[in-house]
Design a protein around this motif. Structure first.
Motif, PDB file in Angstrom:
ATOM      1  N   ASP A 106       7.885  -1.054 -51.643  1.00 14.91           N
ATOM      2  CA  ASP A 106       8.940  -2.003 -52.003  1.00 14.91           C
ATOM      3  C   ASP A 106       9.021  -2.163 -53.523  1.00 14.91           C
ATOM      4  O   ASP A 106      10.111  -2.319 -54.076  1.00 14.91           O
ATOM      5  CB  ASP A 106       8.682  -3.372 -51.355  1.00 14.91           C
ATOM      6  N   TYR A 107       7.849  -2.144 -54.172  1.00 14.46           N
ATOM      7  CA  TYR A 107       7.781  -2.285 -55.628  1.00 14.46           C
ATOM      8  C   TYR A 107       6.835  -1.241 -56.196  1.00 14.46           C
ATOM      9  O   TYR A 107       5.767  -0.986 -55.632  1.00 14.46           O
ATOM     10  CB  TYR A 107       7.249  -3.669 -56.034  1.00 14.46           C
TER      11      TYR A 107
ATOM     12  N   LEU B 188       9.228  -1.731 -61.607  1.00 15.55           N
ATOM     13  CA  LEU B 188       8.991  -2.689 -62.693  1.00 15.55           C
ATOM     14  C   LEU B 188       8.076  -2.076 -63.740  1.00 15.55           C
ATOM     15  O   LEU B 188       7.101  -1.462 -63.442  1.00 15.55           O
ATOM     16  CB  LEU B 188       8.308  -3.954 -62.142  1.00 15.55           C
TER      17      LEU B 188
ATOM     18  N   LYS C 270       5.315  -7.761 -49.043  1.00 10.97           N
ATOM     19  CA  LYS C 270       5.908  -6.533 -49.581  1.00 10.97           C
ATOM     20  C   LYS C 270       4.807  -5.553 -49.977  1.00 10.97           C
ATOM     21  O   LYS C 270       3.713  -5.945 -50.375  1.00 10.97           O
ATOM     22  CB  LYS C 270       6.780  -6.835 -50.805  1.00 10.97           C
TER      23      LYS C 270
ATOM     24  N   VAL D 126       4.908  -0.799 -59.826  1.00  9.70           N
ATOM     25  CA  VAL D 126       4.601  -1.541 -61.043  1.00  9.70           C
ATOM     26  C   VAL D 126       3.788  -0.659 -61.985  1.00  9.70           C
ATOM     27  O   VAL D 126       2.862   0.040 -61.554  1.00  9.70           O
ATOM     28  CB  VAL D 126       3.776  -2.819 -60.711  1.00  9.70           C
TER      29      VAL D 126
ATOM     30  N   THR E 167      13.453   0.594 -53.254  1.00 10.16           N
ATOM     31  CA  THR E 167      12.312   0.314 -54.129  1.00 10.16           C
ATOM     32  C   THR E 167      12.776  -0.291 -55.444  1.00 10.16           C
ATOM     33  O   THR E 167      13.761   0.174 -56.031  1.00 10.16           O
ATOM     34  CB  THR E 167      11.521   1.604 -54.412  1.00 10.16           C
ATOM     35  N   THR E 168      12.071  -1.318 -55.893  1.00 12.28           N
ATOM     36  CA  THR E 168      12.270  -1.890 -57.225  1.00 12.28           C
ATOM     37  C   THR E 168      11.162  -1.383 -58.120  1.00 12.28           C
ATOM     38  O   THR E 168       9.986  -1.487 -57.769  1.00 12.28           O
ATOM     39  CB  THR E 168      12.239  -3.440 -57.173  1.00 12.28           C
TER      40      THR E 168
ATOM     41  N   CYS F 267       1.449 -10.119 -51.729  1.00 10.28           N
ATOM     42  CA  CYS F 267       1.836  -8.712 -51.508  1.00 10.28           C
ATOM     43  C   CYS F 267       0.644  -7.882 -51.045  1.00 10.28           C
ATOM     44  O   CYS F 267      -0.512  -8.257 -51.258  1.00 10.28           O
ATOM     45  CB  CYS F 267       2.366  -8.107 -52.807  1.00 10.28           C
TER      46      CYS F 267
ATOM     47  N   VAL G 153       3.337  -2.893 -52.501  1.00  9.86           N
ATOM     48  CA  VAL G 153       3.400  -2.671 -53.949  1.00  9.86           C
ATOM     49  C   VAL G 153       2.402  -1.592 -54.317  1.00  9.86           C
ATOM     50  O   VAL G 153       1.272  -1.589 -53.817  1.00  9.86           O
ATOM     51  CB  VAL G 153       3.036  -3.968 -54.716  1.00  9.86           C
TER      52      VAL G 153
END
Length: 183
Positions: free
Chosen positions: A151-152, A183, A68, A154, A180-181, A89, A70
């Motif tokens: 995708d992420y 965090l 993924k 952070v 997209t997540t 990742c 990030v």
């Protein structure tokens, strides 16, 4: 509870050593710098320990997260991004130009060490990658250069001043895609 000698952020602590996902990491920091990004902050430690606790099953298991893309915002010393890379990742660790030399040194040192030392977590699989990039929130050139979407997204302990909220939110929206997540 930590004893005073066990605290990470003292005026005399320029190197933090900790185990993350079966790898012994060494993170250089400068707690006496005027820039807040040169210190390992508690939220990044909590984040990598969360990854460690959740890497066997669920959303952060190796089969689901490996490969993924990030982006870590306000990477500072790079701990959260290193945690994601240890899970396989492909990470872009970002910060302001003044922090990049320290971030790059931490990334290079720890990925090199991780490549030559097997993890105590055999279910994790191969290491991911980390690229270091300058990203001033709201700067469209910087945003385009990191090739969103991710995708992420952070961020750990990244906002200390209220005037930075608008550029941070604009940057997150520009980096995110429909799946997209954050965090």
């Amino acid at each position: 509870m930590l004893a005073m000698d066990d605290r990470f952020n003292t005026p005399h602590t320029d190197m933090i050593q900790m185990e993350v996902l079966g790898h012994k990491l060494q993170l250089a920091q400068n707690p006496n710098s005027r820039h807040l990004g040169t210190t390992v902050w508690d939220a990044s430690i909590v984040f990598v320990k969360f990854l460690e606790q959740n890497c066997k099953k669920g959303e952060f298991s190796s089969p689901k997260i490996r490969g993924k893309r990030v982006i870590e915002l306000g990477s500072g010393c790079g701990l959260a991004g290193l945690g994601m890379a240890l899970l396989g990742c492909h990470v872009v660790a970002t910060d302001q130009i003044e922090v990049l030399p320290l971030l790059l040194r931490n990334v290079e040192r720890n990925l090199r060490r991780a490549m030559h030392s097997p993890s105590e977590f055999p279910h994790i699989g191969p290491l991911g990658t980390i690229e270091v990039a300058e990203l001033d929130w709201g700067n469209q050139q910087h945003i385009i250069s990191v090739e969103p979407p991710f995708d992420y997204i952070v961020g750990t302990d990244i906002v200390y001043k209220e005037h930075l909220l608008e550029p941070l939110i604009a940057t997150i929206l520009a980096l995110a895609g429909p799946k997209t997540t954050i965090l």
